[in-house]
Design a protein around this motif. Structure first.
Motif, PDB file in Angstrom:
ATOM      1  N   SER A  72      45.396  24.349  59.974  1.00  0.00           N
ATOM      2  CA  SER A  72      46.007  24.933  58.779  1.00  0.00           C
ATOM      3  C   SER A  72      44.928  25.458  57.834  1.00  0.00           C
ATOM      4  O   SER A  72      45.062  26.551  57.274  1.00  0.00           O
ATOM      5  CB  SER A  72      46.895  23.910  58.073  1.00  0.00           C
ATOM      6  N   ALA A  73      43.845  24.705  57.673  1.00  0.00           N
ATOM      7  CA  ALA A  73      42.736  25.145  56.812  1.00  0.00           C
ATOM      8  C   ALA A  73      42.104  26.420  57.366  1.00  0.00           C
ATOM      9  O   ALA A  73      41.809  27.353  56.613  1.00  0.00           O
ATOM     10  CB  ALA A  73      41.693  24.041  56.683  1.00  0.00           C
ATOM     11  N   ALA A  94      55.301  29.891  49.606  1.00  0.00           N
ATOM     12  CA  ALA A  94      56.117  30.254  50.770  1.00  0.00           C
ATOM     13  C   ALA A  94      55.795  29.347  51.955  1.00  0.00           C
ATOM     14  O   ALA A  94      56.692  28.961  52.714  1.00  0.00           O
ATOM     15  CB  ALA A  94      55.899  31.720  51.127  1.00  0.00           C
ATOM     16  N   PHE A  95      54.518  28.983  52.112  1.00  0.00           N
ATOM     17  CA  PHE A  95      54.141  28.083  53.196  1.00  0.00           C
ATOM     18  C   PHE A  95      54.782  26.717  52.988  1.00  0.00           C
ATOM     19  O   PHE A  95      55.274  26.100  53.933  1.00  0.00           O
ATOM     20  CB  PHE A  95      52.616  27.952  53.291  1.00  0.00           C
ATOM     21  N   SER A  96      54.785  26.255  51.750  1.00  0.00           N
ATOM     22  CA  SER A  96      55.437  24.978  51.443  1.00  0.00           C
ATOM     23  C   SER A  96      56.925  25.042  51.804  1.00  0.00           C
ATOM     24  O   SER A  96      57.472  24.096  52.388  1.00  0.00           O
ATOM     25  CB  SER A  96      55.251  24.644  49.957  1.00  0.00           C
ATOM     26  N   ASP A  97      57.564  26.160  51.476  1.00  0.00           N
ATOM     27  CA  ASP A  97      58.972  26.343  51.846  1.00  0.00           C
ATOM     28  C   ASP A  97      59.137  26.332  53.368  1.00  0.00           C
ATOM     29  O   ASP A  97      60.077  25.732  53.892  1.00  0.00           O
ATOM     30  CB  ASP A  97      59.527  27.654  51.283  1.00  0.00           C
ATOM     31  N   LEU A  98      58.234  26.991  54.073  1.00  0.00           N
ATOM     32  CA  LEU A  98      58.277  27.027  55.531  1.00  0.00           C
ATOM     33  C   LEU A  98      58.200  25.618  56.105  1.00  0.00           C
ATOM     34  O   LEU A  98      58.940  25.264  57.030  1.00  0.00           O
ATOM     35  CB  LEU A  98      57.114  27.880  56.054  1.00  0.00           C
ATOM     36  N   MET A  99      57.330  24.811  55.532  1.00  0.00           N
ATOM     37  CA  MET A  99      57.164  23.436  56.008  1.00  0.00           C
ATOM     38  C   MET A  99      58.395  22.570  55.724  1.00  0.00           C
ATOM     39  O   MET A  99      58.625  21.586  56.397  1.00  0.00           O
ATOM     40  CB  MET A  99      55.932  22.776  55.363  1.00  0.00           C
ATOM     41  N   THR A 130      49.989  20.944  54.811  1.00  0.00           N
ATOM     42  CA  THR A 130      49.941  21.504  53.457  1.00  0.00           C
ATOM     43  C   THR A 130      48.677  21.114  52.679  1.00  0.00           C
ATOM     44  O   THR A 130      48.425  21.696  51.623  1.00  0.00           O
ATOM     45  CB  THR A 130      51.190  21.107  52.644  1.00  0.00           C
ATOM     46  N   LEU A 131      47.884  20.200  53.187  1.00  0.00           N
ATOM     47  CA  LEU A 131      46.694  19.737  52.451  1.00  0.00           C
ATOM     48  C   LEU A 131      45.774  20.877  52.007  1.00  0.00           C
ATOM     49  O   LEU A 131      45.435  20.960  50.819  1.00  0.00           O
ATOM     50  CB  LEU A 131      45.923  18.697  53.274  1.00  0.00           C
TER      51      LEU A 131
END
Length: 143
Positions: A72-73, A94-99, A130-131
């Motif tokens: 992810s990083a 948006a990535f947080s929503d995807l997760m 998400t980190l």
């Protein structure tokens, strides 16, 4: 393409970024630097962004962790280069929503990041993915 083939492709993309991380290392000079960790599993990341006139011109990370957090990083540092801070933060949301399995803005091109979508099925691993994104948000907030 069948679901199994797509799932296999996504796993290959994640493992490629884990074994051959892009943008791993450190930046010199005046950079935004954030250290974060996930005490639940031991993942830790140091994220550095070079920002010039509101645009991310370079991004690097270092750290230790599972394949998901490091992949992810790697993906995130590739994705935010050349983006404005606002665009990078929007992408992070948006990535947080995807997760979380939510619908995402179709205008955002996630590229390889889309491979992490399957992580949403494993709530314990969402924090791993998400980190690095949370590190970026923290750095922007503190700047």
């Amino acid at each position: 393409m069948s679901f199994n083939n797509l799932d296999q492709l996504y796993r290959q993309v994640i493992m490629d970024h884990y074994k051959n991380p892009r943008n791993r290392g450190t930046l010199e000079g005046d950079v935004m630097s954030v250290n974060m960790n996930n005490p639940t599993c031991g993942d830790r990341i140091q994220l550095q962004l070079q920002v010039e006139e509101g645009t991310v011109t370079d991004a690097k990370f270092d750290g230790e962790g599972c394949s998901i957090s490091l992949a992810s990083a790697s993906m995130m540092t590739q994705a935010v280069k050349g983006k404005s801070i606002d665009e990078a933060v929007k992408m992070s949301g948006a990535f947080s929503d995807l997760m979380q399995g939510k619908d995402i803005d179709e205008d955002i091109d996630f590229g390889d990041i889309q491979a992490l979508q399957g992580v949403s099925k494993f709530p314990a691993r969402i924090k791993c993915a998400t980190l690095p994104w949370k590190a970026m948000e923290k750095g922007v907030d503190e700047q």
